[in-house]
Motif scaffolding. Structure first.
Motif, PDB file in Angstrom:
ATOM      1  N   PRO A   2       0.811  -1.227   0.000  1.00  0.00           N
ATOM      2  CA  PRO A   2       0.000   0.000   0.000  1.00  0.00           C
ATOM      3  C   PRO A   2       0.842   1.275   0.000  1.00  0.00           C
ATOM      4  N   LYS A   3       1.993   1.253   0.694  1.00  0.00           N
ATOM      5  CA  LYS A   3       2.842   2.451   0.705  1.00  0.00           C
ATOM      6  C   LYS A   3       3.414   2.716  -0.676  1.00  0.00           C
ATOM      7  N   ARG A   4       3.733   1.653  -1.401  1.00  0.00           N
ATOM      8  CA  ARG A   4       4.259   1.809  -2.757  1.00  0.00           C
ATOM      9  C   ARG A   4       3.185   2.393  -3.675  1.00  0.00           C
ATOM     10  N   ASN A   5       1.950   1.926  -3.543  1.00  0.00           N
ATOM     11  CA  ASN A   5       0.852   2.461  -4.354  1.00  0.00           C
ATOM     12  C   ASN A   5       0.598   3.922  -4.027  1.00  0.00           C
ATOM     13  N   LEU A   6       0.697   4.295  -2.759  1.00  0.00           N
ATOM     14  CA  LEU A   6       0.521   5.687  -2.351  1.00  0.00           C
ATOM     15  C   LEU A   6       1.613   6.559  -2.961  1.00  0.00           C
ATOM     16  N   LEU A   7       2.832   6.070  -2.956  1.00  0.00           N
ATOM     17  CA  LEU A   7       3.942   6.811  -3.541  1.00  0.00           C
ATOM     18  C   LEU A   7       3.742   7.000  -5.045  1.00  0.00           C
ATOM     19  N   TYR A   8       3.338   5.949  -5.739  1.00  0.00           N
ATOM     20  CA  TYR A   8       3.082   6.061  -7.178  1.00  0.00           C
ATOM     21  C   TYR A   8       1.938   7.035  -7.461  1.00  0.00           C
ATOM     22  N   GLY A   9       0.899   6.994  -6.659  1.00  0.00           N
ATOM     23  CA  GLY A   9      -0.215   7.920  -6.834  1.00  0.00           C
ATOM     24  C   GLY A   9       0.210   9.361  -6.631  1.00  0.00           C
ATOM     25  N   LEU A  10       1.031   9.602  -5.618  1.00  0.00           N
ATOM     26  CA  LEU A  10       1.527  10.943  -5.357  1.00  0.00           C
ATOM     27  C   LEU A  10       2.415  11.429  -6.497  1.00  0.00           C
ATOM     28  N   MET A  11       3.224  10.543  -7.032  1.00  0.00           N
ATOM     29  CA  MET A  11       4.073  10.907  -8.167  1.00  0.00           C
ATOM     30  C   MET A  11       3.240  11.256  -9.396  1.00  0.00           C
TER      31      MET A  11
END
Length: 50
Positions: A2-11
């Motif tokens: 989930p943290k990786r998906n959040l990072l990709y979404g923010l990017m």
């Protein structure tokens, strides 16, 4: 994961905002966004072109 998906979404959001700003850089001086009780105002230093 989930943290990786959040990072990709923010990017993606940041990249989209950069592209939008680049496209309208000559015409964008002020932007107002209202959603419910939240208001976001962005003002850029613009010179009047004649």
């Amino acid at each position: 994961m989930p943290k990786r998906n959040l990072l990709y979404g923010l990017m993606v959001v940041c990249f989209t905002m950069l592209i939008f700003t680049w496209i309208v850089r000559d015409t964008l001086c002020e932007l107002h966004l209202k959603r419910g009780n939240t208001e976001l105002t962005v003002m850029l230093a613009c010179e009047v072109k004649r």
